[in-house]
Scaffold this motif. Structure first.
Motif, PDB file in Angstrom:
ATOM      1  N   LYS A   1       9.907  43.145  63.176  1.00 18.66           N
ATOM      2  CA  LYS A   1       9.316  44.215  63.049  1.00 18.66           C
ATOM      3  C   LYS A   1       9.131  44.605  61.466  1.00 18.66           C
ATOM      4  CE  LYS A   1      10.895  46.683  67.170  1.00 18.66           C
ATOM      5  NZ  LYS A   1      11.970  47.749  67.541  1.00 18.66           N
ATOM      6  N   GLY A   2       9.527  43.345  60.655  1.00 20.27           N
ATOM      7  CA  GLY A   2       9.038  43.523  59.121  1.00 20.27           C
ATOM      8  C   GLY A   2       9.981  44.291  58.432  1.00 20.27           C
ATOM      9  N   ALA A   3      11.329  44.400  59.024  1.00 24.62           N
ATOM     10  CA  ALA A   3      12.318  45.410  58.076  1.00 24.62           C
ATOM     11  C   ALA A   3      13.072  43.978  57.426  1.00 24.62           C
ATOM     12  CB  ALA A   3      13.209  45.863  58.896  1.00 24.62           C
ATOM     13  N   VAL A   4      13.393  44.159  56.156  1.00 26.79           N
ATOM     14  CA  VAL A   4      14.176  43.086  55.306  1.00 26.79           C
ATOM     15  C   VAL A   4      15.638  43.267  55.747  1.00 26.79           C
ATOM     16  CG1 VAL A   4      14.765  42.238  53.181  1.00 26.79           C
ATOM     17  CG2 VAL A   4      12.757  43.224  53.507  1.00 26.79           C
ATOM     18  N   GLN A   5      16.155  42.068  55.930  1.00 30.39           N
ATOM     19  CA  GLN A   5      17.762  42.008  56.349  1.00 30.39           C
ATOM     20  C   GLN A   5      18.672  41.240  55.178  1.00 30.39           C
ATOM     21  OE1 GLN A   5      17.296  39.498  60.030  1.00 30.39           O
ATOM     22  NE2 GLN A   5      18.155  41.326  61.127  1.00 30.39           N
ATOM     23  N   GLY A   6      17.858  40.390  54.241  1.00 25.72           N
ATOM     24  CA  GLY A   6      18.450  39.831  53.379  1.00 25.72           C
ATOM     25  C   GLY A   6      17.613  38.967  52.351  1.00 25.72           C
ATOM     26  N   LEU A   7      18.135  38.693  51.154  1.00 24.11           N
ATOM     27  CA  LEU A   7      17.484  38.183  50.252  1.00 24.11           C
ATOM     28  C   LEU A   7      18.379  36.802  49.658  1.00 24.11           C
ATOM     29  CD1 LEU A   7      15.211  39.318  47.571  1.00 24.11           C
ATOM     30  CD2 LEU A   7      17.399  38.037  46.853  1.00 24.11           C
ATOM     31  N   ALA A   8      18.026  35.963  49.676  1.00 25.14           N
ATOM     32  CA  ALA A   8      18.904  34.752  49.037  1.00 25.14           C
ATOM     33  C   ALA A   8      18.108  33.970  47.811  1.00 25.14           C
ATOM     34  CB  ALA A   8      18.908  33.606  50.110  1.00 25.14           C
ATOM     35  N   ALA A   9      18.719  33.555  46.972  1.00 24.46           N
ATOM     36  CA  ALA A   9      18.031  32.947  45.880  1.00 24.46           C
ATOM     37  C   ALA A   9      18.875  31.669  45.447  1.00 24.46           C
ATOM     38  CB  ALA A   9      17.958  33.954  44.472  1.00 24.46           C
ATOM     39  N   VAL A  10      18.440  30.601  45.282  1.00 27.05           N
ATOM     40  CA  VAL A  10      18.709  29.457  44.736  1.00 27.05           C
ATOM     41  C   VAL A  10      18.188  28.808  43.476  1.00 27.05           C
ATOM     42  CG1 VAL A  10      19.142  26.969  45.351  1.00 27.05           C
ATOM     43  CG2 VAL A  10      19.233  28.626  46.994  1.00 27.05           C
ATOM     44  N   VAL A  11      18.888  28.791  42.192  1.00 26.27           N
ATOM     45  CA  VAL A  11      18.225  28.361  40.857  1.00 26.27           C
ATOM     46  C   VAL A  11      19.088  27.313  40.385  1.00 26.27           C
ATOM     47  CG1 VAL A  11      18.249  29.413  38.461  1.00 26.27           C
ATOM     48  CG2 VAL A  11      17.950  30.959  40.675  1.00 26.27           C
ATOM     49  N   ILE A  12      18.460  26.399  39.723  1.00 23.52           N
ATOM     50  CA  ILE A  12      18.966  25.210  38.948  1.00 23.52           C
ATOM     51  C   ILE A  12      18.482  25.310  37.613  1.00 23.52           C
ATOM     52  CG2 ILE A  12      19.307  22.683  38.663  1.00 23.52           C
ATOM     53  CD1 ILE A  12      20.710  23.893  41.099  1.00 23.52           C
ATOM     54  N   GLU A  13      19.279  25.784  36.633  1.00 25.58           N
ATOM     55  CA  GLU A  13      18.802  26.157  35.349  1.00 25.58           C
ATOM     56  C   GLU A  13      19.203  24.841  34.575  1.00 25.58           C
ATOM     57  OE1 GLU A  13      17.321  28.653  32.789  1.00 25.58           O
ATOM     58  OE2 GLU A  13      18.021  29.720  34.532  1.00 25.58           O
ATOM     59  N   GLY A  14      18.092  24.071  34.628  1.00 31.18           N
ATOM     60  CA  GLY A  14      18.109  23.047  33.821  1.00 31.18           C
ATOM     61  C   GLY A  14      19.819  22.088  33.876  1.00 31.18           C
ATOM     62  N   LYS A  15      19.980  21.827  32.662  1.00 28.38           N
ATOM     63  CA  LYS A  15      21.569  21.036  32.529  1.00 28.38           C
ATOM     64  C   LYS A  15      22.624  22.210  32.614  1.00 28.38           C
ATOM     65  CE  LYS A  15      19.406  16.868  30.946  1.00 28.38           C
ATOM     66  NZ  LYS A  15      19.543  15.730  29.824  1.00 28.38           N
ATOM     67  N   GLU A  16      22.174  23.539  32.567  1.00 28.72           N
ATOM     68  CA  GLU A  16      23.212  24.581  32.291  1.00 28.72           C
ATOM     69  C   GLU A  16      24.036  24.857  33.610  1.00 28.72           C
ATOM     70  OE1 GLU A  16      23.618  25.999  29.071  1.00 28.72           O
ATOM     71  OE2 GLU A  16      22.256  24.425  28.625  1.00 28.72           O
ATOM     72  N   HIS A  17      23.370  25.452  34.294  1.00 26.63           N
ATOM     73  CA  HIS A  17      24.403  25.960  35.646  1.00 26.63           C
ATOM     74  C   HIS A  17      23.393  26.315  36.828  1.00 26.63           C
ATOM     75  CE1 HIS A  17      23.035  29.478  33.438  1.00 26.63           C
ATOM     76  NE2 HIS A  17      22.449  29.848  34.694  1.00 26.63           N
ATOM     77  N   ALA A  18      23.927  26.062  38.163  1.00 28.56           N
ATOM     78  CA  ALA A  18      23.295  26.442  39.181  1.00 28.56           C
ATOM     79  C   ALA A  18      23.678  27.883  39.638  1.00 28.56           C
ATOM     80  CB  ALA A  18      23.817  25.424  40.446  1.00 28.56           C
ATOM     81  N   VAL A  19      23.038  28.658  40.287  1.00 31.63           N
ATOM     82  CA  VAL A  19      23.194  30.103  40.834  1.00 31.63           C
ATOM     83  C   VAL A  19      22.789  29.912  42.263  1.00 31.63           C
ATOM     84  CG1 VAL A  19      22.829  32.407  40.648  1.00 31.63           C
ATOM     85  CG2 VAL A  19      22.601  30.853  38.390  1.00 31.63           C
ATOM     86  N   PHE A  20      23.785  30.579  43.084  1.00 33.72           N
ATOM     87  CA  PHE A  20      23.403  30.774  44.551  1.00 33.72           C
ATOM     88  C   PHE A  20      23.657  32.380  44.615  1.00 33.72           C
ATOM     89  CE2 PHE A  20      24.649  26.289  43.964  1.00 33.72           C
ATOM     90  CZ  PHE A  20      23.850  25.654  45.114  1.00 33.72           C
TER      91      PHE A  20
ATOM     92  N   GLY B   1      20.884  43.490  52.941  1.00 32.75           N
ATOM     93  CA  GLY B   1      20.478  44.592  53.250  1.00 32.75           C
ATOM     94  C   GLY B   1      18.725  44.676  52.739  1.00 32.75           C
ATOM     95  N   ASP B   2      18.481  45.845  52.831  1.00 32.66           N
ATOM     96  CA  ASP B   2      16.980  45.994  52.810  1.00 32.66           C
ATOM     97  C   ASP B   2      16.569  45.895  51.333  1.00 32.66           C
ATOM     98  OD1 ASP B   2      14.402  46.548  52.750  1.00 32.66           O
ATOM     99  OD2 ASP B   2      14.395  48.338  53.916  1.00 32.66           O
ATOM    100  N   ILE B   3      16.168  44.824  50.555  1.00 35.87           N
ATOM    101  CA  ILE B   3      15.886  44.910  48.891  1.00 35.87           C
ATOM    102  C   ILE B   3      14.728  43.962  48.787  1.00 35.87           C
ATOM    103  CG2 ILE B   3      17.496  43.001  48.958  1.00 35.87           C
ATOM    104  CD1 ILE B   3      18.074  44.087  45.880  1.00 35.87           C
TER     105      ILE B   3
END
Length: 192
Positions: A129-148, A153-155
């Protein structure tokens, strides 16, 4: 004072233990992470519903829009792992696997940003029905760090920076800024 700290710790541990058994819609299991062998960065943040509800109550009168956002969130998990020669390949492969798993489970990739040494992917899980249940992000920041990162919720992606600011979680602020639409970035710069 010591009993109070112990009680808060016990409640948080119980909440996390319950969360491990009952996965919420919109929750992503990134697995467990280990700190890098050297002195690299390692941050693990788990904010369960109870703490988010408390934060919403604390800001309800002064910042009703923030309280509304917080009340729609059920869980926040952020892992930041410093990259080194030993873990770089493993974390890059895990990031790729998480991205493939999310796509295979019906998550919609809404942001892909690959520039310089930064690789950002942001996904939304929505109901039929189009309601947001969750958000996920995966980031690889060069040679510095990884973020998961996972917010249950609705965001909306553009709200990540505000959520990170209010919960004092810098990686969420950074992902939120990276996830902003180009026209919003131009508008924000014009207002500065």
């Amino acid at each position: 004072k010591h009993w109070m700290i112990g009680t808060v710790t016990l409640c948080a541990a119980a909440t996390l233990a319950l969360g491990a058994e009952d996965t919420l819609p919109g929750q992503v299991d990134f697995g467990t992470f280990s700190p890098p062998k050297g002195d690299g960065e390692f941050v693990e943040v788990n904010v369960p519903t109870g703490l988010i509800t408390l934060a919403a109550r604390l800001v309800e009168k002064e910042q009703p829009e923030v309280a509304k956002l917080l009340s729609s969130i059920k869980l926040v998990r952020v892992n930041v792992i410093g990259l080194d020669a030993e873990n770089r390949d493993v974390l890059q492969k895990r990031a790729q696997k998480v991205r493939e798993d999310l796509a295979g489970k019906g998550w919609e990739r809404i942001v892909t940003a690959q520039e310089k040494d930064q690789d950002v992917s942001v996904y939304l899980k929505m109901t039929d029905k189009g309601a947001v249940q969750g958000l996920a992000a995966v980031v690889i920041e060069g040679k510095e760090h990884a973020v998961f990162a996972n917010v249950v919720g609705d965001i909306k992606p553009e709200q990540l920076a505000m959520l990170g600011d209010k919960l004092h979680i810098d990686p969420l602020k950074q992902i939120g800024n990276a996830a902003q639409k180009p026209e919003n970035k131009a508008k924000d710069k014009a207002e500065e």
